[in-house]
Scaffold this active site. Structure first.
Site, PDB file in Angstrom:
ATOM      1  N   GLY A 191     -11.230 -45.424 -34.947  1.00 18.14           N
ATOM      2  CA  GLY A 191     -10.157 -44.480 -35.233  1.00 18.14           C
ATOM      3  C   GLY A 191      -9.715 -44.420 -36.674  1.00 18.14           C
ATOM      4  O   GLY A 191      -8.778 -43.689 -37.002  1.00 18.14           O
TER       5      GLY A 191
ATOM      6  N   GLU B  49     -14.779 -50.780 -33.320  1.00 20.35           N
ATOM      7  CA  GLU B  49     -15.780 -49.740 -33.010  1.00 20.35           C
ATOM      8  C   GLU B  49     -15.620 -48.540 -33.938  1.00 20.35           C
ATOM      9  O   GLU B  49     -15.275 -47.441 -33.499  1.00 20.35           O
ATOM     10  CB  GLU B  49     -15.573 -49.240 -31.572  1.00 20.35           C
ATOM     11  CG  GLU B  49     -16.154 -50.104 -30.518  1.00 20.35           C
ATOM     12  CD  GLU B  49     -15.762 -49.634 -29.108  1.00 20.35           C
ATOM     13  OE1 GLU B  49     -14.961 -48.686 -28.976  1.00 20.35           O
ATOM     14  OE2 GLU B  49     -16.274 -50.232 -28.166  1.00 20.35           O
ATOM     15  N   PRO B  50     -15.870 -48.706 -35.230  1.00 20.04           N
ATOM     16  CA  PRO B  50     -15.699 -47.558 -36.128  1.00 20.04           C
ATOM     17  C   PRO B  50     -16.850 -46.568 -35.997  1.00 20.04           C
ATOM     18  O   PRO B  50     -18.019 -46.960 -35.950  1.00 20.04           O
ATOM     19  CB  PRO B  50     -15.721 -48.207 -37.524  1.00 20.04           C
ATOM     20  CG  PRO B  50     -16.549 -49.445 -37.342  1.00 20.04           C
ATOM     21  CD  PRO B  50     -16.354 -49.906 -35.927  1.00 20.04           C
TER      22      PRO B  50
ATOM     23  N   CYS C 212     -22.338 -15.111 -33.825  1.00 19.47           N
ATOM     24  CA  CYS C 212     -21.603 -13.940 -33.335  1.00 19.47           C
ATOM     25  C   CYS C 212     -20.304 -14.387 -32.712  1.00 19.47           C
ATOM     26  O   CYS C 212     -20.155 -14.417 -31.481  1.00 19.47           O
ATOM     27  CB  CYS C 212     -22.453 -13.186 -32.332  1.00 19.47           C
ATOM     28  SG  CYS C 212     -23.891 -12.524 -33.121  1.00 19.47           S
ATOM     29  N   GLU C 213     -19.384 -14.776 -33.551  1.00 17.75           N
ATOM     30  CA  GLU C 213     -18.149 -15.399 -33.099  1.00 17.75           C
ATOM     31  C   GLU C 213     -17.169 -15.295 -34.260  1.00 17.75           C
ATOM     32  O   GLU C 213     -17.449 -15.830 -35.339  1.00 17.75           O
ATOM     33  CB  GLU C 213     -18.484 -16.870 -32.812  1.00 17.75           C
ATOM     34  CG  GLU C 213     -17.602 -17.635 -31.919  1.00 17.75           C
ATOM     35  CD  GLU C 213     -17.815 -17.310 -30.444  1.00 17.75           C
ATOM     36  OE1 GLU C 213     -16.777 -17.210 -29.783  1.00 17.75           O
ATOM     37  OE2 GLU C 213     -18.951 -17.183 -29.971  1.00 17.75           O
TER      38      GLU C 213
ATOM     39  N   TYR D 187     -19.609 -36.469 -36.517  1.00 17.09           N
ATOM     40  CA  TYR D 187     -19.395 -35.452 -35.479  1.00 17.09           C
ATOM     41  C   TYR D 187     -19.823 -34.055 -35.937  1.00 17.09           C
ATOM     42  O   TYR D 187     -19.216 -33.060 -35.544  1.00 17.09           O
ATOM     43  CB  TYR D 187     -17.930 -35.461 -35.011  1.00 17.09           C
ATOM     44  CG  TYR D 187     -17.467 -36.828 -34.539  1.00 17.09           C
ATOM     45  CD1 TYR D 187     -17.974 -37.358 -33.356  1.00 17.09           C
ATOM     46  CD2 TYR D 187     -16.566 -37.592 -35.280  1.00 17.09           C
ATOM     47  CE1 TYR D 187     -17.576 -38.621 -32.928  1.00 17.09           C
ATOM     48  CE2 TYR D 187     -16.167 -38.859 -34.852  1.00 17.09           C
ATOM     49  CZ  TYR D 187     -16.672 -39.360 -33.680  1.00 17.09           C
ATOM     50  OH  TYR D 187     -16.288 -40.607 -33.259  1.00 17.09           O
TER      51      TYR D 187
HETATM   52  N1  LLP Z   1     -14.597 -46.213 -29.484  1.00 19.30           N
HETATM   53  C1  LLP Z   1     -14.297 -45.366 -28.494  1.00 19.30           C
HETATM   54  C2  LLP Z   1     -14.126 -45.882 -27.152  1.00 19.30           C
HETATM   55  C3  LLP Z   1     -14.151 -43.997 -28.752  1.00 19.30           C
HETATM   56  O1  LLP Z   1     -13.816 -43.180 -27.779  1.00 19.30           O
HETATM   57  C4  LLP Z   1     -14.333 -43.514 -30.078  1.00 19.30           C
HETATM   58  C5  LLP Z   1     -14.215 -42.087 -30.371  1.00 19.30           C
HETATM   59  C6  LLP Z   1     -14.666 -44.448 -31.081  1.00 19.30           C
HETATM   60  C7  LLP Z   1     -14.774 -45.784 -30.743  1.00 19.30           C
HETATM   61  C8  LLP Z   1     -14.906 -44.035 -32.498  1.00 19.30           C
HETATM   62  O2  LLP Z   1     -13.786 -43.481 -33.060  1.00 19.30           O
HETATM   63  P1  LLP Z   1     -13.783 -43.068 -34.612  1.00 19.30           P
HETATM   64  O3  LLP Z   1     -13.880 -44.336 -35.413  1.00 19.30           O
HETATM   65  O4  LLP Z   1     -14.948 -42.203 -34.831  1.00 19.30           O
HETATM   66  O5  LLP Z   1     -12.507 -42.367 -34.804  1.00 19.30           O
HETATM   67  N2  LLP Z   1     -15.438 -35.372 -31.929  1.00 19.30           N
HETATM   68  C9  LLP Z   1     -14.141 -35.754 -32.479  1.00 19.30           C
HETATM   69  C10 LLP Z   1     -13.921 -37.246 -32.404  1.00 19.30           C
HETATM   70  C11 LLP Z   1     -13.976 -37.800 -31.000  1.00 19.30           C
HETATM   71  C12 LLP Z   1     -13.794 -39.286 -30.973  1.00 19.30           C
HETATM   72  C13 LLP Z   1     -14.002 -39.806 -29.610  1.00 19.30           C
HETATM   73  N3  LLP Z   1     -13.984 -41.222 -29.503  1.00 19.30           N
HETATM   74  C14 LLP Z   1     -14.035 -35.235 -33.899  1.00 19.30           C
HETATM   75  O6  LLP Z   1     -14.985 -34.617 -34.388  1.00 19.30           O
HETATM   76  O7  LLP Z   1     -12.993 -35.397 -34.542  1.00 19.30           O
END
Ligand code: LLP
Length: 429
Positions: free
Chosen positions: A243, A284-285, A355-356, A384
């Site tokens: 996160g 979990e980055p 087309c959007e 992402y």
């Molecule tokens: N661990 C778990 C259980 C998760 O659900 C996620 C992200 C992460 C780790 C990694 O989080 P991060 O470090 O990337 O913030 N598609 C969206 C982001 C969805 C994130 C879902 N879970 C976007 O493009 O902003």
């Protein structure tokens, strides 16, 4: 410097973006290996090397590819996967199975079977039925799996609603009601088919404030305490999720240390108070590992100047390679990569070719005057982007290139029209 200007051209990790665009074609995803390594090193310095019994599992959903798995393996990272496909990619990359953790709110039986067959490191159980399913599979295959429970800590992380995940009203995790969580923990402790390791939470994504993590941690520590009191069981692992926010436009990014130091201090203090060994701590980055390490390159095509309203500059990609602006109103910055000497004083709207009407990558951004054939670069697209790409309008998915110190190599080849229709069939019925 990862991004620099030489002779009016944007260079990325030593490579001319104009030459990359010529050599590999556009649209193109470009990743700087040095930028990825910088993230790894920061995590090592303030977390992995600083505290024993810690792990960082790259959340591969941000960008999953064989090359990325190999880099993460070489850097000593673990891997968080959320599907059979991500798991398969990691295994095909030769990623050590015991360093893989499996998250997800509806793991399919066949995905869990794959995880058990590969003997992966951890399954993070996300719902009450999942334990029975894992037990059934382990019994049949005569295996024992390490498991954690993902809880919904009930904190609201104040980010975009679609990417907040720790609220009680969520499809993720197990709610903390006493009559729900403790029987679940007891069942896992007593199960002959699993080793119950501990608790996982993930509060949300793109965060700049450590309070949600710390609040969720407090809730988790209470759970650890009560688990010890109720069952005499010491939880040995805490996974605090990812996160960590990144810079897309002008956000002030916070260091990993800002998030992790207070988390570690609190866990150490708690363990001492409890007279128990400090549990392993896992992060979990995803986004923070790759977002700023990636740029997208496009070629400018049609330009429409609607007098007194807006100037639309179309590029050869769009929402199919970056859905984030359309889906989350995400904002990005970009430049005309071959005109870095020119003032960025023209306000334009960069739109895609789908087309959007919502296929807009940057609304009213400031650029040097764009002309057809220019190379437009958009920054911080490494997370992402590719992983959420699509074939809408039958646009092929762009190629992905890795750059480092002036060298470049393909990580994923551009999809061809043939690739796109390769699985299509028709039987007249
Ligand atoms: N661990 C778990 C259980 C998760 O659900 C996620 C992200 C992460 C780790 C990694 O989080 P991060 O470090 O990337 O913030 N598609 C969206 C982001 C969805 C994130 C879902 N879970 C976007 O493009 O902003």
């Amino acid at each position: 410097m990862i991004a620099e200007i030489k002779e009016n051209v944007l260079y990325f990790d030593g490579c001319s973006t104009v030459e990359l665009a010529e050599k590999y074609g556009t649209p193109l995803y470009v990743y700087s290996e040095n930028a990825i390594l910088k993230e790894c090193n920061e995590i090592k310095n303030c977390f992995l090397d600083k505290y024993e019994n810690t792990r960082a599992a790259y959340a591969t959903k941000a960008f999953s590819s064989i090359a990325m798995c190999k880099i993460m393996d070489r850097e000593g990272f673990c891997m968080d996967v959320v599907s059979g496909g991500e798991l398969f990619t990691a295994i095909k990359a030769g990623f050590p199975a015991e360093k893989i953790e499996f998250n997800g709110n509806n793991k399919l039986k066949e995905e869990l079977e794959l995880a058990v067959d590969y003997e992966i490191g951890r399954i993070i159980i996300d719902g009450l039925q999942e334990l029975s399913l894992i037990e059934e599979i382990c019994k049949e295959k005569n295996k024992k799996m390490n498991v954690l429970y993902r809880i919904t800590p009930g904190v609201d992380s104040h980010t975009h609603d679609y990417i907040t995940t720790g609220k009680k009203d969520s499809k993720f995790g197990i709610p903390l009601d006493e009559e729900v969580i403790y029987p679940a923990i007891e069942a896992a402790i007593n199960s002959p088919y699993v080793n119950f390791k501990g608790i996982h939470f993930h509060v949300g994504s793109q965060l700049f404030d450590n309070r949600s993590h710390l609040l969720a941690l407090e809730t988790t520590l209470q759970l650890v305490k009560k688990t010890k009191e109720k069952f005499g069981f010491d939880i040995t692992e805490l996974n605090v999720g990812g996160g960590f926010g990144v810079t897309y436009t002008d956000e002030q990014r916070k260091s990993y240390e800002y998030f992790l130091k207070p988390i570690m201090e609190r866990i150490i203090e708690f363990s001492n108070e409890m007279g128990m060994e400090r549990p392993a701590v896992v992060i979990e980055p995803g986004r923070s590992m790759v977002a700023e390490a990636g740029i997208n390159l496009y070629k400018v095509g049609s330009i429409k100047n609607i007098k007194g309203i807006r100037k639309y500059v179309s590029i050869d990609g769009g929402m199919t390679d970056n859905i984030r602006p359309a889906l989350y109103q995400a904002e990005y910055k970009g430049v005309i990569a071959n005109k870095m000497d020119k003032q960025a004083d023209e306000v334009i709207t960069v739109c895609g070719k789908c087309c959007e009407s919502g296929d807009i990558l940057i609304k009213d951004g400031k650029f040097a005057e764009a002309e057809a054939g220019d190379i437009l670069a958009i920054f911080s697209t490494g997370a992402y982007g590719y992983s959420m790409s699509s074939n809408y309008n039958k646009n092929p998915i762009p190629g992905v290139v890795l750059v480092k110190d002036g060298k470049s190599a393909e990580m994923i080849k551009r999809q061809s029209y043939e690739d796109m229709i390769a699985r299509e069939c028709y039987t007249e019925l």
